[in-house]
Design a protein around this motif. Structure first.
Motif, short mmCIF file in Angstrom:
data_model
loop_
_atom_site.label_atom_id
_atom_site.label_comp_id
_atom_site.label_asym_id
_atom_site.label_seq_id
_atom_site.Cartn_x
_atom_site.Cartn_y
_atom_site.Cartn_z
N LEU A 134 -60.34 25.12 10.78
CA LEU A 134 -59.18 25.60 10.02
C LEU A 134 -58.05 26.02 10.96
CD1 LEU A 134 -57.85 26.56 7.34
CD2 LEU A 134 -58.96 28.74 7.74
N LEU A 135 -58.37 26.77 12.01
CA LEU A 135 -57.31 27.23 12.92
C LEU A 135 -56.69 26.07 13.69
CD1 LEU A 135 -58.79 30.55 14.31
CD2 LEU A 135 -57.14 30.22 12.48
N VAL A 136 -57.51 25.10 14.10
CA VAL A 136 -56.97 23.92 14.80
C VAL A 136 -56.08 23.12 13.86
CG1 VAL A 136 -57.62 21.71 15.81
CG2 VAL A 136 -58.78 23.79 16.52
N SER A 137 -56.51 22.96 12.61
CA SER A 137 -55.69 22.19 11.67
C SER A 137 -54.39 22.92 11.33
CB SER A 137 -56.49 21.86 10.41
OG SER A 137 -56.89 23.03 9.75
N ILE A 138 -54.42 24.24 11.28
CA ILE A 138 -53.19 25.00 11.06
C ILE A 138 -52.22 24.77 12.22
CG2 ILE A 138 -52.22 27.33 10.97
CD1 ILE A 138 -54.71 28.16 9.40
N ALA A 139 -52.75 24.80 13.44
CA ALA A 139 -51.89 24.57 14.61
C ALA A 139 -51.31 23.16 14.61
CB ALA A 139 -52.69 24.82 15.88
N LEU A 140 -52.12 22.17 14.21
CA LEU A 140 -51.63 20.79 14.16
C LEU A 140 -50.60 20.59 13.06
CD1 LEU A 140 -54.87 18.77 14.93
CD2 LEU A 140 -52.89 19.13 16.41
N VAL A 141 -50.77 21.27 11.94
CA VAL A 141 -49.75 21.20 10.89
C VAL A 141 -48.45 21.81 11.40
CG1 VAL A 141 -49.08 22.14 8.64
CG2 VAL A 141 -51.32 21.11 8.93
N TYR A 142 -48.56 22.90 12.15
CA TYR A 142 -47.35 23.55 12.66
C TYR A 142 -46.57 22.65 13.60
CZ TYR A 142 -44.29 27.09 14.57
OH TYR A 142 -43.17 27.79 14.95
N VAL A 143 -47.28 21.95 14.50
CA VAL A 143 -46.57 21.09 15.45
C VAL A 143 -46.23 19.73 14.87
CG1 VAL A 143 -47.48 22.24 17.48
CG2 VAL A 143 -48.67 20.27 16.57
N GLY A 144 -46.82 19.38 13.72
CA GLY A 144 -46.44 18.16 13.03
C GLY A 144 -47.22 16.93 13.44
N ARG A 145 -48.44 17.07 13.92
CA ARG A 145 -49.26 15.92 14.30
C ARG A 145 -50.18 15.53 13.16
NH1 ARG A 145 -46.42 14.26 18.30
NH2 ARG A 145 -46.35 15.64 20.06
N ALA A 146 -50.11 14.27 12.72
CA ALA A 146 -50.96 13.74 11.64
C ALA A 146 -50.97 14.70 10.46
CB ALA A 146 -52.37 13.46 12.14
N THR A 147 -49.80 15.01 9.97
CA THR A 147 -49.64 16.11 9.02
C THR A 147 -50.44 15.95 7.74
OG1 THR A 147 -47.42 16.44 9.89
CG2 THR A 147 -47.94 17.48 7.80
N ARG A 148 -50.43 14.80 7.12
CA ARG A 148 -51.12 14.66 5.83
C ARG A 148 -52.64 14.84 5.94
NH1 ARG A 148 -47.65 9.68 3.51
NH2 ARG A 148 -45.80 10.87 2.97
N PRO A 149 -53.32 14.12 6.82
CA PRO A 149 -54.78 14.34 6.90
C PRO A 149 -55.15 15.74 7.36
CG PRO A 149 -54.14 12.37 8.15
CD PRO A 149 -52.89 13.03 7.68
N VAL A 150 -54.38 16.28 8.29
CA VAL A 150 -54.68 17.62 8.80
C VAL A 150 -54.39 18.66 7.73
CG1 VAL A 150 -54.04 19.30 10.56
CG2 VAL A 150 -54.35 16.93 11.18
N LEU A 151 -53.39 18.45 6.93
CA LEU A 151 -53.09 19.36 5.82
C LEU A 151 -54.23 19.38 4.81
CD1 LEU A 151 -50.86 21.20 4.67
CD2 LEU A 151 -49.95 19.21 3.50
N VAL A 152 -54.79 18.22 4.53
CA VAL A 152 -55.94 18.15 3.61
C VAL A 152 -57.14 18.89 4.20
CG1 VAL A 152 -57.60 16.57 2.56
CG2 VAL A 152 -55.17 16.04 2.48
N ILE A 175 -56.56 22.67 3.92
CA ILE A 175 -56.73 23.17 2.54
C ILE A 175 -58.20 23.19 2.16
CG2 ILE A 175 -56.27 22.61 0.12
CD1 ILE A 175 -53.48 21.69 1.03
N LEU A 176 -58.97 22.16 2.54
CA LEU A 176 -60.40 22.14 2.22
C LEU A 176 -61.16 23.26 2.94
CD1 LEU A 176 -61.20 18.33 2.16
CD2 LEU A 176 -61.01 19.89 0.23
N CYS A 177 -60.84 23.48 4.21
CA CYS A 177 -61.50 24.58 4.94
C CYS A 177 -61.12 25.93 4.34
CB CYS A 177 -61.11 24.54 6.41
SG CYS A 177 -61.80 23.17 7.32
N HIS A 178 -59.86 26.09 3.98
CA HIS A 178 -59.39 27.32 3.36
C HIS A 178 -60.14 27.58 2.05
CE1 HIS A 178 -56.53 30.35 1.99
NE2 HIS A 178 -56.38 29.66 0.87
N LEU A 179 -60.26 26.55 1.22
CA LEU A 179 -60.97 26.72 -0.05
C LEU A 179 -62.46 26.99 0.16
CD1 LEU A 179 -59.27 23.96 -2.20
CD2 LEU A 179 -59.01 26.42 -2.40
N ALA A 180 -63.07 26.29 1.10
CA ALA A 180 -64.51 26.50 1.35
C ALA A 180 -64.77 27.93 1.80
CB ALA A 180 -65.01 25.51 2.38
N LEU A 181 -63.95 28.45 2.68
CA LEU A 181 -64.15 29.83 3.15
C LEU A 181 -63.85 30.84 2.07
CD1 LEU A 181 -62.79 29.54 6.78
CD2 LEU A 181 -65.16 29.84 6.07
#
Length: 106
Positions: free
Chosen positions: A72-90, A93-99
Protein backbone atom coordinates in the motif's frame (compact mmCIF):
# COMPACT_ATOMS: atom_id res chain seq x y z
CA UNK A 1 -9.01 17.55 -40.24
CA UNK A 2 -9.74 14.34 -38.38
CA UNK A 3 -6.29 14.43 -36.73
CA UNK A 4 -7.46 16.92 -34.11
CA UNK A 5 -9.98 14.36 -32.80
CA UNK A 6 -7.22 11.80 -32.21
CA UNK A 7 -4.75 14.23 -30.66
CA UNK A 8 -3.62 13.55 -27.11
CA UNK A 9 -5.51 15.34 -24.40
CA UNK A 10 -4.01 16.49 -21.15
CA UNK A 11 -6.01 16.97 -18.01
CA UNK A 12 -4.12 19.38 -15.81
CA UNK A 13 -6.40 18.94 -12.82
CA UNK A 14 -5.73 15.19 -12.62
CA UNK A 15 -2.11 15.77 -11.59
CA UNK A 16 -3.10 17.90 -8.63
CA UNK A 17 -5.96 15.57 -7.63
CA UNK A 18 -3.62 12.56 -7.84
CA UNK A 19 -1.02 14.21 -5.61
CA UNK A 20 -3.59 15.37 -3.06
CA UNK A 21 -5.19 11.90 -2.95
CA UNK A 22 -1.81 10.25 -2.40
CA UNK A 23 -0.90 12.78 0.28
CA UNK A 24 -4.18 12.25 2.12
CA UNK A 25 -3.85 8.47 1.97
CA UNK A 26 -0.23 8.64 3.13
CA UNK A 27 -1.22 10.82 6.10
CA UNK A 28 -3.95 8.34 6.95
CA UNK A 29 -1.84 5.19 6.75
CA UNK A 30 1.56 6.35 8.04
CA UNK A 31 0.14 7.08 11.48
CA UNK A 32 -1.57 3.67 11.58
CA UNK A 33 1.78 1.93 11.15
CA UNK A 34 2.70 2.55 14.79
CA UNK A 35 0.21 0.00 16.11
CA UNK A 36 -0.23 -1.97 12.93
CA UNK A 37 0.07 -5.55 14.21
CA UNK A 38 -2.50 -5.21 16.96
CA UNK A 39 -4.95 -3.38 14.71
CA UNK A 40 -4.79 -5.22 11.42
CA UNK A 41 -3.44 -8.71 12.08
CA UNK A 42 -4.36 -11.66 14.22
CA UNK A 43 -1.41 -11.15 16.60
CA UNK A 44 -2.94 -11.41 20.07
CA UNK A 45 -6.47 -10.73 18.85
CA UNK A 46 -9.63 -12.68 19.37
CA UNK A 47 -11.32 -13.24 16.05
CA UNK A 48 -14.91 -12.06 16.36
CA UNK A 49 -17.65 -11.37 13.88
CA UNK A 50 -17.66 -7.94 12.30
CA UNK A 51 -20.40 -6.06 10.56
CA UNK A 52 -18.96 -7.17 7.24
CA UNK A 53 -18.37 -10.95 7.28
CA UNK A 54 -15.05 -10.75 5.40
CA UNK A 55 -13.26 -11.77 8.61
CA UNK A 56 -14.99 -15.12 8.44
CA UNK A 57 -13.16 -15.71 5.15
CA UNK A 58 -9.67 -14.37 5.84
CA UNK A 59 -7.53 -12.40 8.21
CA UNK A 60 -3.90 -11.37 8.02
CA UNK A 61 -0.99 -12.97 9.79
CA UNK A 62 1.56 -10.39 10.99
CA UNK A 63 3.81 -11.08 7.98
CA UNK A 64 0.93 -10.91 5.51
CA UNK A 65 -0.39 -7.73 7.07
CA UNK A 66 2.99 -6.03 6.88
CA UNK A 67 3.32 -7.16 3.26
CA UNK A 68 -0.03 -5.62 2.31
CA UNK A 69 0.85 -2.48 4.29
CA UNK A 70 4.20 -2.15 2.49
CA UNK A 71 2.50 -2.73 -0.87
CA UNK A 72 0.00 0.00 0.00
CA UNK A 73 2.73 2.50 0.91
CA UNK A 74 4.75 1.73 -2.23
CA UNK A 75 1.66 2.10 -4.40
CA UNK A 76 0.80 5.42 -2.72
CA UNK A 77 4.31 6.67 -3.49
CA UNK A 78 4.03 5.52 -7.11
CA UNK A 79 0.67 7.22 -7.52
CA UNK A 80 2.21 10.41 -6.15
CA UNK A 81 5.08 10.41 -8.65
CA UNK A 82 2.81 9.32 -11.50
CA UNK A 83 4.31 5.95 -12.51
CA UNK A 84 1.83 3.43 -14.00
CA UNK A 85 -0.96 5.37 -12.35
CA UNK A 86 -4.00 3.27 -13.25
CA UNK A 87 -2.76 -0.18 -12.18
CA UNK A 88 -1.03 1.21 -9.11
CA UNK A 89 -4.16 3.15 -8.16
CA UNK A 90 -6.18 -0.07 -8.31
CA UNK A 91 -3.59 -1.84 -6.13
CA UNK A 92 -3.66 1.02 -3.60
CA UNK A 93 -7.45 0.96 -3.38
CA UNK A 94 -7.56 -2.84 -3.00
CA UNK A 95 -4.92 -2.82 -0.26
CA UNK A 96 -6.72 0.04 1.48
CA UNK A 97 -10.03 -1.84 1.41
CA UNK A 98 -8.47 -5.13 2.53
CA UNK A 99 -6.84 -3.48 5.55
CA UNK A 100 -9.96 -1.52 6.44
CA UNK A 101 -12.13 -4.62 6.30
CA UNK A 102 -9.76 -6.60 8.51
CA UNK A 103 -9.77 -3.82 11.10
CA UNK A 104 -12.95 -5.45 12.39
CA UNK A 105 -10.90 -8.28 13.90
CA UNK A 106 -10.38 -6.31 17.06
Amino acid sequence: MIGRFFAEETHGGWGLARKLWALALACTWLQRGLYFEERYTDAGALVVRSYIPVNDLFYFSPEGGWLVYALLLVSIALVYVGRATRPVLVIAILCHLALNLTEGIN
